[in-house]
Scaffold this motif. Structure first.
Motif, PDB file in Angstrom:
ATOM      1  N   ALA A  85      19.872   3.570  32.792  1.00 40.37           N
ATOM      2  CA  ALA A  85      18.856   2.558  32.497  1.00 40.37           C
ATOM      3  C   ALA A  85      17.756   2.560  33.551  1.00 40.37           C
ATOM      4  CB  ALA A  85      19.498   1.172  32.421  1.00 40.37           C
ATOM      5  N   ARG A 120      16.014   5.207  30.863  1.00 41.30           N
ATOM      6  CA  ARG A 120      15.830   4.722  29.500  1.00 41.30           C
ATOM      7  C   ARG A 120      15.852   3.208  29.466  1.00 41.30           C
ATOM      8  NH1 ARG A 120      18.769   6.169  25.206  1.00 41.30           N
ATOM      9  NH2 ARG A 120      18.943   4.094  24.361  1.00 41.30           N
ATOM     10  N   PRO A 122      17.451   0.255  27.501  1.00 42.80           N
ATOM     11  CA  PRO A 122      18.565   0.069  26.568  1.00 42.80           C
ATOM     12  C   PRO A 122      18.120  -0.591  25.258  1.00 42.80           C
ATOM     13  CG  PRO A 122      19.149  -0.676  28.766  1.00 42.80           C
ATOM     14  CD  PRO A 122      17.670  -0.422  28.771  1.00 42.80           C
TER      15      PRO A 122
END
Length: 164
Positions: A85, A120, A122
């Protein structure tokens, strides 16, 4: 100064919104060609409103040109394909955060060369991705938070009233 990098952005409205966010946060915007629009595109200026002339923006011929002109840059790559994340890294005050084009993201060969810095946002289910300008705002504000919102206004002011 933090840096947002858009690799081959396609939609002028997204880039205009991102430009406005960059102005509001004193962040430099890097655009890597080919672009899906002209820099003087009406939609780009419309989304960026009257902020575009205040934007610190750099344009590059291609990804290799970007790397050549920014040697040693620490680049985090935002991608739906990442394993960690965006909140699980520490953003340096002068780092670069790259986002790929709306239709395809950052090419996988570039991601593999930089996998330790891929992050990324989530999401639940099989959503392909968030809107590019929203994604930039989410990750950029985490980087700003980690850097204590340096030189930013942390208190608002009412126009006609006073806070108690």
């Amino acid at each position: 100064m933090l840096n947002i990098v858009l690799l081959e952005p396609e939609m002028p409205a997204n880039t205009g919104n991102i430009g406005r966010t960059c102005v509001a946060t004193n962040t430099r915007l890097h655009l890597i060609e080919p672009l899906g629009f002209q820099i003087n595109d009406k939609m780009l200026k419309r989304a960026g409103l009257d902020y575009w002339d205040k934007l610190d923006v750099m344009v590059y011929d291609n990804y290799e040109d970007f790397l050549e002109k920014n040697p040693g840059a620490k680049v985090y790559m935002a991608t739906t394909k990442a394993l960690k994340a965006y909140t699980h890294v520490n953003y340096e005050p002068d780092c670069y955060i790259m986002f790929g084009k709306e239709s395809a993201g950052i090419p996988e060969n570039i991601l593999l060369e930089n996998q330790e810095r891929c992050v990324r946002i989530p999401m639940v289910g099989d959503i392909r991705s968030l809107n590019l300008s929203n994604s930039v705002a989410i990750v950029l504000y985490e980087a700003l938070r980690q850097n204590n919102f340096e030189d930013m206004n942390l208190q608002g002011h009412l126009t006609r009233y006073e806070w108690k």
